[in-house]
Scaffold this active site. Structure first.
Site, PDB file in Angstrom:
ATOM      1  N   SER A 173       0.853  -1.189   0.000  1.00 48.93           N
ATOM      2  CA  SER A 173       0.000   0.000   0.000  1.00 48.93           C
ATOM      3  C   SER A 173       0.884   1.233   0.000  1.00 48.93           C
ATOM      4  O   SER A 173       1.704   1.391  -0.901  1.00 48.93           O
ATOM      5  CB  SER A 173      -0.953  -0.029   1.206  1.00 48.93           C
ATOM      6  OG  SER A 173      -1.862   1.047   1.165  1.00 48.93           O
ATOM      7  N   THR A 174       0.766   2.084   1.004  1.00 46.03           N
ATOM      8  CA  THR A 174       1.502   3.344   1.031  1.00 46.03           C
ATOM      9  C   THR A 174       3.005   3.118   0.883  1.00 46.03           C
ATOM     10  O   THR A 174       3.599   2.364   1.643  1.00 46.03           O
ATOM     11  CB  THR A 174       1.234   4.094   2.354  1.00 46.03           C
ATOM     12  OG1 THR A 174      -0.175   4.130   2.590  1.00 46.03           O
ATOM     13  CG2 THR A 174       1.787   5.508   2.303  1.00 46.03           C
ATOM     14  N   ASP A 297      -4.361  -4.825   6.103  1.00 44.95           N
ATOM     15  CA  ASP A 297      -4.662  -5.705   4.988  1.00 44.95           C
ATOM     16  C   ASP A 297      -3.489  -6.660   4.748  1.00 44.95           C
ATOM     17  O   ASP A 297      -2.334  -6.237   4.721  1.00 44.95           O
ATOM     18  CB  ASP A 297      -4.940  -4.878   3.722  1.00 44.95           C
ATOM     19  CG  ASP A 297      -5.516  -5.720   2.598  1.00 44.95           C
ATOM     20  OD1 ASP A 297      -6.142  -6.757   2.900  1.00 44.95           O
ATOM     21  OD2 ASP A 297      -5.353  -5.330   1.430  1.00 44.95           O
TER      22      ASP A 297
END
Length: 357
Positions: A173-174, A297
């Site tokens: 993600s990020t 997640d």
């Protein structure tokens, strides 16, 4: 250093209206907007003067655009930067360039009636700005990607061979896009992996991301299509806005389905969905990798993979822009190896290497 009660932000956008809307949203979310800038030059000066915790940076601006501003800021005063990008192919390309220069993540500007759309997305914007503010800014050195012959050659002992039909599932993600690019550029085609990549990224960007990975790796990479099959040496990137499920595995070939089922862990695509379905379908060797990103997640997915006998790897805290996803995965007790980003390609190959007696 004493932590501040709320992050301090600089908002850079050539539109006075957008600067006001973004500043109001951030202020309403508990973020202290210490300065606004109408171009990249003013953004660089504002960072120098105010030393903020985070910058929201428009891509297209006069005098100095967002790309040059990112490069200057990362060279002079490294600061976490969130790019604000329009939903166009041209802006997608420029946004990825900004990530290469050191920006942490990006947020897609809405089309249509901007004020209404931004208001609808305000919680998402505040959340991602808070996440980026916690990231560790890093100036980018020379790219590790390039022609196949220029890639580092992973070590492999004489007499070793790779297991047959291995599947690699990567979640991030990020801060993830540049890390995934680095990972894929260092995986040799000889490993014959089937690769599934779930990067939290909106529709309109995952296709460009897949193309970048295809250009920078020895694997044939594409954005996933519903019903698509892949074999050894091929990779799929989960399409933005859709979950990617593994629905069939026969004779070394995977088939995926794309769904618009509700978000999982507040995201779609979700790493958990791909990992859990792979765990229930794939009966050959599987490697699960969790890279930098906010949230949790992938933690459930890693547990499902591990229960099925998979090898599991997580990026370490020092090399993660945001240590949320890897941390949660590690806390499950189901991670075999914790590695800095530079060592993850070798960790993957170690996981699929077997001695020949």
């Amino acid at each position: 250093m004493v932590a501040r009660s709320s992050p301090r932000a600089v908002v850079a956008d050539d539109s006075h209206f957008m600067r006001s809307v973004i500043s109001d949203i951030l202020s309403g979310g508990g973020i202290d907007v210490v300065a606004q800038a109408k171009n990249g030059r003013e953004a660089v000066e504002a960072v120098r003067e105010h030393e903020p915790d985070v910058v929201t940076m428009d891509v297209e601006m006069p005098e100095m655009d967002g790309i040059e501003a990112v490069e200057r800021i990362m060279a002079e005063h490294p600061t976490p930067i969130l790019m604000l990008s329009a939903h166009t192919d041209e802006d997608a390309d420029v946004t990825f360039e900004a990530l290469e220069k050191g920006a942490v993540d990006f947020f897609t500007k809405p089309g249509g009636e901007v004020s209404m759309e931004m208001s609808r997305l305000k919680d998402q914007l505040v959340e991602i700005v808070l996440s980026v503010a916690e990231a560790e800014p890093r100036s980018r050195g020379p790219s590790t990607t390039g022609a196949a012959g220029q890639r580092p050659t992973p070590s492999k002992a004489v007499g070793d061979t790779y297991v047959e039909r291995p599947t690699l599932i990567v979640g991030s993600s990020t801060g993830g896009p540049t890390v995934v690019e680095r990972l894929m550029s260092n995986l040799p085609a000889a490993a014959s992996l089937r690769v599934l990549i779930v990067q939290h990224m909106p529709d309109g960007f995952t296709g460009r991301f897949a193309q970048r990975l295809n250009d920078r790796s020895e694997y044939d990479v594409s954005e996933a299509r519903d019903g698509q099959r892949i074999g050894a040496g091929e990779a799929l990137v989960a399409a933005g806005g859709k979950h990617m499920e593994v629905v069939n595995y026969t004779h070394g070939r995977l088939r995926v389905a794309l769904t618009e089922d509700p978000p999982v862990n507040s995201v779609r695509p979700a790493v958990d969905v791909t990992m859990r379905t792979a765990a229930s379908v794939v009966d050959d060797d599987v490697i699960g990798v969790i890279l930098t990103g906010m949230g949790e997640d992938g933690a459930d997915g890693i547990q499902a993979l591990k229960a099925g006998g998979a090898k599991t790897i997580a990026q370490d805290e020092a090399s993660s822009a945001v240590f949320g996803m890897p941390k949660r995965a590690i806390e499950t007790g189901c991670i075999d190896t914790v590695s800095p980003v530079a060592a993850i390609p070798q960790a993957i190959l170690d996981a699929i290497t077997q001695e020949v007696h």
